[in-house]
Design an enzyme around this catalytic site. Structure first.
Site, PDB file in Angstrom:
ATOM      1  N   HIS A 262       0.835  -1.217   0.000  1.00 46.20           N
ATOM      2  CA  HIS A 262       0.000   0.000   0.000  1.00 46.20           C
ATOM      3  C   HIS A 262       0.862   1.257   0.000  1.00 46.20           C
ATOM      4  O   HIS A 262       1.924   1.288   0.635  1.00 46.20           O
ATOM      5  CB  HIS A 262      -1.010  -0.008   1.149  1.00 46.20           C
ATOM      6  CG  HIS A 262      -0.439  -0.012   2.539  1.00 46.20           C
ATOM      7  ND1 HIS A 262      -0.136   1.134   3.235  1.00 46.20           N
ATOM      8  CD2 HIS A 262      -0.133  -1.041   3.381  1.00 46.20           C
ATOM      9  CE1 HIS A 262       0.312   0.820   4.444  1.00 46.20           C
ATOM     10  NE2 HIS A 262       0.342  -0.497   4.560  1.00 46.20           N
TER      11      HIS A 262
ATOM     12  N   ASP B  96      -0.170   4.377   1.010  1.00 46.60           N
ATOM     13  CA  ASP B  96      -0.450   5.397   2.031  1.00 46.60           C
ATOM     14  C   ASP B  96       0.285   5.104   3.330  1.00 46.60           C
ATOM     15  O   ASP B  96       0.722   3.977   3.579  1.00 46.60           O
ATOM     16  CB  ASP B  96      -1.954   5.490   2.314  1.00 46.60           C
ATOM     17  CG  ASP B  96      -2.513   4.222   2.975  1.00 46.60           C
ATOM     18  OD1 ASP B  96      -2.166   3.124   2.514  1.00 46.60           O
ATOM     19  OD2 ASP B  96      -3.266   4.348   3.953  1.00 46.60           O
TER      20      ASP B  96
ATOM     21  N   ASP C 147       6.253   1.413   6.547  1.00 45.14           N
ATOM     22  CA  ASP C 147       4.938   0.769   6.432  1.00 45.14           C
ATOM     23  C   ASP C 147       4.114   1.637   5.492  1.00 45.14           C
ATOM     24  O   ASP C 147       3.597   2.646   5.899  1.00 45.14           O
ATOM     25  CB  ASP C 147       4.305   0.667   7.815  1.00 45.14           C
ATOM     26  CG  ASP C 147       2.871   0.175   7.761  1.00 45.14           C
ATOM     27  OD1 ASP C 147       2.455  -0.324   6.703  1.00 45.14           O
ATOM     28  OD2 ASP C 147       2.165   0.301   8.787  1.00 45.14           O
TER      29      ASP C 147
ATOM     30  N   GLU D  33      -4.834   1.837   2.857  1.00 47.58           N
ATOM     31  CA  GLU D  33      -4.837   0.667   3.741  1.00 47.58           C
ATOM     32  C   GLU D  33      -4.965   1.088   5.196  1.00 47.58           C
ATOM     33  O   GLU D  33      -5.671   0.465   5.977  1.00 47.58           O
ATOM     34  CB  GLU D  33      -3.553  -0.155   3.561  1.00 47.58           C
ATOM     35  CG  GLU D  33      -3.570  -1.514   4.257  1.00 47.58           C
ATOM     36  CD  GLU D  33      -3.027  -1.506   5.690  1.00 47.58           C
ATOM     37  OE1 GLU D  33      -3.132  -2.536   6.358  1.00 47.58           O
ATOM     38  OE2 GLU D  33      -2.518  -0.465   6.155  1.00 47.58           O
ATOM     39  N   GLU D  34      -4.270   2.166   5.544  1.00 51.33           N
ATOM     40  CA  GLU D  34      -4.189   2.572   6.958  1.00 51.33           C
ATOM     41  C   GLU D  34      -5.525   3.044   7.508  1.00 51.33           C
ATOM     42  O   GLU D  34      -5.702   3.137   8.716  1.00 51.33           O
ATOM     43  CB  GLU D  34      -3.139   3.680   7.130  1.00 51.33           C
ATOM     44  CG  GLU D  34      -1.723   3.262   6.755  1.00 51.33           C
ATOM     45  CD  GLU D  34      -1.110   2.264   7.733  1.00 51.33           C
ATOM     46  OE1 GLU D  34      -1.793   1.887   8.708  1.00 51.33           O
ATOM     47  OE2 GLU D  34       0.034   1.864   7.509  1.00 51.33           O
TER      48      GLU D  34
ATOM     49  N   ASP E  89       3.503  -6.585   3.695  1.00 56.28           N
ATOM     50  CA  ASP E  89       3.066  -5.561   4.650  1.00 56.28           C
ATOM     51  C   ASP E  89       3.232  -6.042   6.085  1.00 56.28           C
ATOM     52  O   ASP E  89       2.562  -5.561   6.987  1.00 56.28           O
ATOM     53  CB  ASP E  89       1.590  -5.194   4.363  1.00 56.28           C
ATOM     54  CG  ASP E  89       1.162  -3.911   5.042  1.00 56.28           C
ATOM     55  OD1 ASP E  89       2.039  -3.124   5.442  1.00 56.28           O
ATOM     56  OD2 ASP E  89      -0.053  -3.708   5.183  1.00 56.28           O
TER      57      ASP E  89
ATOM     58  N   HIS F  99       3.889   3.534  12.615  1.00 58.19           N
ATOM     59  CA  HIS F  99       2.904   4.603  12.863  1.00 58.19           C
ATOM     60  C   HIS F  99       3.386   5.671  13.827  1.00 58.19           C
ATOM     61  O   HIS F  99       2.574   6.401  14.388  1.00 58.19           O
ATOM     62  CB  HIS F  99       1.567   4.037  13.366  1.00 58.19           C
ATOM     63  CG  HIS F  99       0.937   3.064  12.402  1.00 58.19           C
ATOM     64  ND1 HIS F  99      -0.254   2.446  12.625  1.00 58.19           N
ATOM     65  CD2 HIS F  99       1.348   2.610  11.194  1.00 58.19           C
ATOM     66  CE1 HIS F  99      -0.554   1.652  11.610  1.00 58.19           C
ATOM     67  NE2 HIS F  99       0.412   1.723  10.728  1.00 58.19           N
TER      68      HIS F  99
HETATM   69 ZN   LIG Z   1       0.981  -1.475   6.332  1.00 59.59          ZN
END
Ligand SMILES: [Zn+2]
Length: 411
Positions: A78, A80, A140, A174-175, A197, A379
């Site tokens: 992904h 994003d 990520d 995705e997030e 991922d 994150h």
């Molecule tokens: Zn991810």
């Protein structure tokens, strides 16, 4: 390969692609197009055929270079990054030969301390990329993108290495839980796929939670407190009472492994009206359904004591455990495990206490386990990527495509 990975990862993480849960569009933010368009150009430059739709689902094809009929394998990542922390002006720093000690993150005063993050010992001696502490890194899932791009680069520069038809997908949002929403499985046209991922070396995930969201509203009756006897119904008291009737131990802070939970995420209100937002999680489908029933049961019991229905519940399933859709095709896992064995990687197939895009895609007809990428502490400012593990993840992609040509696989 390591320096190519550092160069590529640096290029991708410095493009801000943060998604936005409050946006209604797909992609949720325009900035995700910046990376999608760059990737489209780079895939084309490598000689792959690309097809991108209006929602930012970028697909590409590496055609088969063998005569044999082998399955089409997909690799997904992904574009994003998480909305949970600053994602603008990412300034990556590279640490060669990590000594296992404290890593200062630029001048931010933040540091990655192995006393706080004991898993740092696993990447001792590796080349690492971190941020300067002012943003997330966004490895990520840009690490996953880099690994897929490097694997495609390898195949296009080594035409003698055999592989079947490969499909690549780079997807938005995705997030914020919308990765598969507009994923056109038919257009993607692969027999099975892997999301790149995951996190630490060896992760091979094909069991996720079953997930639902419950919004519980409490309707009160507001009367002056001085003359409230037998008249007032306090919505806040109803809400806390309702919550107390749920099993106190079955919450995220007291569970692990295969143990499911109810998680009260948000509670607000006043005497007149209160709202509680829960998520419900369980790997076992039957227990998952029971959890939902349990909430409804409590609602009915309390409601029966009133002359009106003070509690209302809306439960929505979010995704289901992909294991049900993957175990009928054991070769998808066996293939990855065989490649791990060739690379002397010990597989870690522990169930995920969460979901991946593959959780939904598997139910949409594309069985999609998840593979490690080599980054961790997602994150937030402590996120890092191990370039060494990223190199191995790239070799896993190459190995899967190659190995699928060697054996007769059921489709
Ligand atoms: Zn991810």
């Amino acid at each position: 390969m390591k320096s190519a990975i550092i160069e590529r990862l640096t290029r991708y993480v410095t493009i801000n692609t943060q998604s936005d849960p409050y946006s209604e569009t797909t992609p949720s933010t325009l900035q995700q197009w910046d990376l999608l368009r760059l990737l489209e150009e780079e895939l084309k430059a490598m000689g792959l055929e690309t097809d991108m739709d209006e929602y930012g689902y970028l697909f590409a094809t590496l055609p088969s270079n063998i005569d044999k009929d082998v399955p089409t394998i997909g690799f997904l990542a992904h574009v994003d990054t998480s909305p949970d922390f600053n994602a603008a002006n990412v300034k990556p720093q590279v640490i060669e030969q990590y000594d296992g000690g404290v890593i200062q993150l630029g001048d931010s005063g933040r540091e990655i301390d192995p006393a706080v993050f004991p898993d740092m010992q696993k990447v001792k001696g590796h080349t690492l990329m971190t941020t300067d502490g002012t943003s997330l890194l966004g490895a990520d899932d840009k690490a996953g993108i880099v690994e897929i791009m490097e694997a495609m680069h390898y195949f296009t520069t080594h035409p003698d290495v055999p592989h079947g038809r490969i499909r690549v997908a780079f997807t938005p949002d995705e997030e914020i839980g919308r990765g598969p929403h507009r994923f056109d499985v038919e257009r993607f046209d692969a027999d099975f796929a892997y999301t790149m991922d995951g996190s630490q070396l060896g992760e091979l995930q094909y069991e996720s939670f079953n997930a639902a969201e419950a919004v519980v509203t409490f309707e009160g009756v507001n009367v002056h407190p001085g003359s409230a006897k037998h008249k007032m119904v306090n919505a806040l008291n109803l809400a806390t009472y309702f919550n107390q009737l749920l099993p106190a131990e079955e919450v995220p802070e007291h569970t692990e492994g295969y143990e499911g939970f109810y998680h009260l995420m948000h509670l607000e209100g006043n005497v007149e009206k209160a709202t509680a937002q829960y998520i419900i999680r369980d790997h076992d489908r039957e227990l998952f359904e029971k959890r939902k029933q349990q909430m409804i049961h409590i609602q009915r019991e309390i409601n029966a004591r009133y002359h009106y229905q003070p509690i209302n519940i809306v439960i929505k399933d979010q995704y289901h455990n992909m294991v049900e859709k993957i175990l009928p095709h054991p070769h998808i896992i066996d293939l990855a495990k065989a490649v791990f064995a060739d690379l002397e990687i010990t597989p870690n197939t522990e169930p995920i206490r969460g979901g991946t895009d593959g959780s939904q895609l598997s139910y949409m007809g594309l069985p999609t386990p998840n593979i490690f990428t080599g980054c961790d502490n997602f994150h937030g400012p402590y996120e890092y990527a191990s370039i060494d593990v990223m190199t191995l993840a790239t070799q896993v992609i190459i190995g899967i495509a190659q190995k699928a040509t060697e054996t007769e696989l059921e489709q």
